[in-house]
Motif scaffolding. Structure first.
Motif, PDB file in Angstrom:
ATOM      1  N   CYS A  96       0.832  -1.210   0.000  1.00 55.98           N
ATOM      2  CA  CYS A  96       0.000   0.000   0.000  1.00 55.98           C
ATOM      3  C   CYS A  96       0.864   1.257   0.000  1.00 55.98           C
ATOM      4  CB  CYS A  96      -0.936   0.007   1.203  1.00 55.98           C
ATOM      5  SG  CYS A  96      -2.291  -1.165   1.068  1.00 55.98           S
ATOM      6  N   ASP A  97       1.942   1.245   0.770  1.00 56.95           N
ATOM      7  CA  ASP A  97       2.827   2.406   0.801  1.00 56.95           C
ATOM      8  C   ASP A  97       3.456   2.673  -0.563  1.00 56.95           C
ATOM      9  OD1 ASP A  97       2.360   3.138   3.419  1.00 56.95           O
ATOM     10  OD2 ASP A  97       4.184   2.222   4.210  1.00 56.95           O
ATOM     11  N   VAL A  98       3.872   1.632  -1.252  1.00 56.60           N
ATOM     12  CA  VAL A  98       4.457   1.811  -2.579  1.00 56.60           C
ATOM     13  C   VAL A  98       3.400   2.334  -3.551  1.00 56.60           C
ATOM     14  CG1 VAL A  98       5.484   0.614  -4.574  1.00 56.60           C
ATOM     15  CG2 VAL A  98       6.306   0.137  -2.251  1.00 56.60           C
ATOM     16  N   ALA A  99       2.207   1.772  -3.500  1.00 52.83           N
ATOM     17  CA  ALA A  99       1.135   2.206  -4.399  1.00 52.83           C
ATOM     18  C   ALA A  99       0.785   3.675  -4.165  1.00 52.83           C
ATOM     19  CB  ALA A  99      -0.096   1.331  -4.214  1.00 52.83           C
ATOM     20  N   ALA A 100       0.818   4.117  -2.915  1.00 52.66           N
ATOM     21  CA  ALA A 100       0.434   5.490  -2.573  1.00 52.66           C
ATOM     22  C   ALA A 100       1.586   6.487  -2.707  1.00 52.66           C
ATOM     23  CB  ALA A 100      -0.109   5.527  -1.145  1.00 52.66           C
ATOM     24  N   ALA A 101       2.788   6.018  -2.899  1.00 55.27           N
ATOM     25  CA  ALA A 101       3.981   6.864  -2.834  1.00 55.27           C
ATOM     26  C   ALA A 101       3.960   8.033  -3.808  1.00 55.27           C
ATOM     27  CB  ALA A 101       5.238   6.027  -3.058  1.00 55.27           C
ATOM     28  N   ASP A 102       3.419   7.830  -5.006  1.00 61.94           N
ATOM     29  CA  ASP A 102       3.437   8.906  -6.001  1.00 61.94           C
ATOM     30  C   ASP A 102       2.171   9.761  -5.954  1.00 61.94           C
ATOM     31  OD1 ASP A 102       1.624   7.179  -7.116  1.00 61.94           O
ATOM     32  OD2 ASP A 102       2.657   6.981  -9.037  1.00 61.94           O
ATOM     33  N   GLY A 103       1.305   9.502  -4.979  1.00 62.57           N
ATOM     34  CA  GLY A 103       0.110  10.319  -4.813  1.00 62.57           C
ATOM     35  C   GLY A 103      -1.072   9.920  -5.673  1.00 62.57           C
ATOM     36  N   GLY A 133      -4.035   4.165   6.689  1.00 60.12           N
ATOM     37  CA  GLY A 133      -2.731   4.619   7.167  1.00 60.12           C
ATOM     38  C   GLY A 133      -1.816   5.028   6.022  1.00 60.12           C
ATOM     39  N   ALA A 134      -1.788   4.237   4.962  1.00 53.66           N
ATOM     40  CA  ALA A 134      -0.956   4.572   3.791  1.00 53.66           C
ATOM     41  C   ALA A 134      -1.430   5.885   3.179  1.00 53.66           C
ATOM     42  CB  ALA A 134      -1.008   3.446   2.765  1.00 53.66           C
ATOM     43  N   ARG A 135      -2.739   6.028   3.051  1.00 52.14           N
ATOM     44  CA  ARG A 135      -3.298   7.258   2.487  1.00 52.14           C
ATOM     45  C   ARG A 135      -2.895   8.460   3.348  1.00 52.14           C
ATOM     46  NH1 ARG A 135      -7.864   5.242   1.039  1.00 52.14           N
ATOM     47  NH2 ARG A 135      -8.852   5.383   3.064  1.00 52.14           N
ATOM     48  N   ALA A 136      -3.015   8.348   4.660  1.00 55.05           N
ATOM     49  CA  ALA A 136      -2.674   9.438   5.570  1.00 55.05           C
ATOM     50  C   ALA A 136      -1.191   9.802   5.479  1.00 55.05           C
ATOM     51  CB  ALA A 136      -3.049   9.068   7.004  1.00 55.05           C
ATOM     52  N   ARG A 137      -0.330   8.801   5.371  1.00 50.22           N
ATOM     53  CA  ARG A 137       1.110   9.053   5.298  1.00 50.22           C
ATOM     54  C   ARG A 137       1.521   9.719   3.997  1.00 50.22           C
ATOM     55  NH1 ARG A 137       1.008   4.266   7.811  1.00 50.22           N
ATOM     56  NH2 ARG A 137       1.305   3.020   5.928  1.00 50.22           N
TER      57      ARG A 137
END
Length: 141
Positions: A96-103, A133-137
């Protein structure tokens, strides 16, 4: 192929492979995603004894798998065989963090995250919390 990952993969190899797979899922590995992967490997305790040179081997393995018709199924097979169940939520959180990394969450990334949730048997409520959590970060000002 002499540089192939020796079997079995380590749990850390599995986490790296999953992060690479999410980044490559839309056929465009963005800089923000690669930085997120490198940062995770450099900073998180689960990777404290991980050989950073393995990342190239695992990346090549994921790309080789993605060139095959049933490559994603083969990747999930490797995860089932080599990732301890206690790390399933960690794996999903990293994905999830990788998917969200570029916004931006692209359709391919969303589909892959859905498959990961299914394959790793992530509880719906836990998945929602991890995703939130990933979205918030990764929110931008």
């Amino acid at each position: 192929m002499p540089d192939a990952a020796p079997h079995p993969m380590t749990p850390q190899d599995c986490l790296v492979a999953l992060m690479i797979a999410v980044s490559a899922s839309d056929e465009n590995m963005r800089t923000a995603e690669l930085v997120k992967i490198e940062s995770a490997v450099n900073m998180l305790p689960i990777f404290s004894d991980y050989d950073i040179d393995r990342m190239r081997v695992i990346t090549d393995l994921v790309f080789d798998l993605f060139e095959q018709e049933d490559g994603l199924d083969a990747l999930f097979g490797l995860l089932r065989d080599n990732l301890p169940e206690r790390l399933n939520e960690t794996a999903y959180a990293l994905a999830c963090d990788v998917a969200a990394a570029d916004g931006t969450l692209r359709e391919e990334e969303l589909r892959l995250l859905e498959e990961i949730r299914y394959e790793l048997d992530i509880d719906r409520l836990h998945a929602a919390a991890i995703e939130r959590g990933a979205r918030a970060r990764h929110l931008r000002a």
